[in-house]
Design a protein around this motif. Structure first.
Motif, PDB file in Angstrom:
ATOM      1  N   GLY A 182       0.810  -1.211   0.000  1.00 46.10           N
ATOM      2  CA  GLY A 182       0.000   0.000   0.000  1.00 46.10           C
ATOM      3  C   GLY A 182       0.842   1.258   0.000  1.00 46.10           C
ATOM      4  N   PHE A 183       1.870   1.302   0.845  1.00 45.37           N
ATOM      5  CA  PHE A 183       2.741   2.473   0.889  1.00 45.37           C
ATOM      6  C   PHE A 183       3.574   2.585  -0.388  1.00 45.37           C
ATOM      7  N   ASN A 184       4.001   1.443  -0.935  1.00 45.80           N
ATOM      8  CA  ASN A 184       4.751   1.477  -2.195  1.00 45.80           C
ATOM      9  C   ASN A 184       3.923   2.072  -3.324  1.00 45.80           C
TER      10      ASN A 184
ATOM     11  N   GLY B 275      22.498   3.587   6.287  1.00 43.24           N
ATOM     12  CA  GLY B 275      22.600   3.464   7.729  1.00 43.24           C
ATOM     13  C   GLY B 275      22.395   4.769   8.466  1.00 43.24           C
ATOM     14  N   VAL B 276      22.246   5.880   7.730  1.00 39.44           N
ATOM     15  CA  VAL B 276      22.108   7.193   8.367  1.00 39.44           C
ATOM     16  C   VAL B 276      20.786   7.848   7.999  1.00 39.44           C
ATOM     17  N   GLY B 277      20.539   8.013   6.700  1.00 41.98           N
ATOM     18  CA  GLY B 277      19.309   8.658   6.268  1.00 41.98           C
ATOM     19  C   GLY B 277      19.428   9.215   4.860  1.00 41.98           C
ATOM     20  N   TYR B 278      18.844  10.399   4.626  1.00 39.25           N
ATOM     21  CA  TYR B 278      18.830  11.020   3.308  1.00 39.25           C
ATOM     22  C   TYR B 278      19.193  12.497   3.430  1.00 39.25           C
ATOM     23  N   ARG B 279      19.650  13.064   2.322  1.00 40.36           N
ATOM     24  CA  ARG B 279      19.870  14.509   2.275  1.00 40.36           C
ATOM     25  C   ARG B 279      19.594  15.019   0.875  1.00 40.36           C
TER      26      ARG B 279
ATOM     27  N   ASP C  34      11.586   4.622   2.997  1.00 35.80           N
ATOM     28  CA  ASP C  34      12.373   4.214   1.824  1.00 35.80           C
ATOM     29  C   ASP C  34      11.482   4.064   0.593  1.00 35.80           C
ATOM     30  N   SER C  35      10.291   3.512   0.786  1.00 35.96           N
ATOM     31  CA  SER C  35       9.368   3.335  -0.338  1.00 35.96           C
ATOM     32  C   SER C  35       8.938   4.671  -0.913  1.00 35.96           C
ATOM     33  N   HIS C  36       8.631   5.637  -0.049  1.00 35.95           N
ATOM     34  CA  HIS C  36       8.234   6.960  -0.517  1.00 35.95           C
ATOM     35  C   HIS C  36       9.383   7.635  -1.289  1.00 35.95           C
TER      36      HIS C  36
END
Length: 239
Positions: free
Chosen positions: A90-92, A231-235, A206-208
């Motif tokens: 659903g989120f994907n 392992g940290v996130g996004y920028r 991650d899916s979003h």
């Protein structure tokens, strides 16, 4: 306050949910199969759609899949299944929230309020604020290199070309683009895009992000402004 389309083949749920939503001032239109619901959503888009998964003629996931081809309409998925894979799917596909049956009407109302709030639909006060002076709306617009985000209109442009984002995708991107070069953890992004009462796991974020990148690359195959730091996130990297 908001126009809501409810699509569910369970007459008891349709009746109880409709009454609960209407008691809070919302206008509800109900449909009992996916095909009829999709036709209504395309012909007369509401402010929010609530879709059951298991329905005749067309299931809720397929309705969501087809809807997302042309629309960023906020969507809440309902399901009696308690399988994680369905929630991830659903989120994907671009759902904004997800609820398992049975659920309390009070919780559903709070989830509806949260999704509408993130979409900027909170009744007359919100509408009046969005319609306020052009200078104020322009001040809220965010420009980062090729990216332009206008929260007042929920518009996203990349190099002058429109990119259709869901409410959740828009909020995630806005959070990243507000501070280019700074790393946002998944928890930071959850806080930016979801109400406190809504829990999502790392894979949902991650899916979003994956869906967002795909949309931008349909406009610009070289798009690489959203960086993953494993392992940290996004920028956000401003070009």
């Amino acid at each position: 306050m908001a126009k809501i389309t409810l699509v569910d083949d369970d007459e008891n749920i349709v009746t109880s949910v409709s009454l609960a939503l209407e008691s809070h001032g919302h206008e509800v239109k109900a449909y009992f199969d996916g095909a009829a619901g999709l036709a209504a959503l395309e012909n007369e888009p509401p402010d929010l759609a609530i879709l059951d998964v298991k329905m005749p003629r067309m299931d809720g996931m397929e309705v969501l899949r087809r809807l997302r081809r042309t629309s960023d309409l906020p969507v809440i998925i309902l399901t009696s299944k308690d399988e994680e894979i369905d929630e991830i799917l659903g989120f994907n596909l671009g759902a904004d929230d997800y609820m398992h049956k049975p659920f309390s009407q009070r919780l559903l109302i709070e989830r509806v309020k949260a999704v509408l709030r993130r979409a900027g639909i909170e009744g007359e006060d919100t509408a009046a604020a969005a319609a306020g002076g052009g200078a104020e709306a322009a001040a809220r617009a965010l420009k980062r290199g090729k990216l332009t985000l206008d929260p007042a209109r929920h518009d996203c442009l990349w190099d002058g070309k429109p990119v259709k984002l869901t409410v959740t995708e828009f909020l995630l991107l806005q959070s990243l683009a507000q501070r280019p070069g700074f790393v946002k953890s998944r928890d930071n992004l959850m806080d930016a895009a979801y109400d406190d009462q809504v829990y999502v796991d790392d894979r949902t974020i991650d899916s979003h992000i994956k869906r967002m990148r795909k949309k931008f690359r349909e406009v610009d195959p070289e798009f690489d402004a959203i960086e993953t730091l494993y392992g940290v996130g996004y920028r956000y990297r401003e070009a």
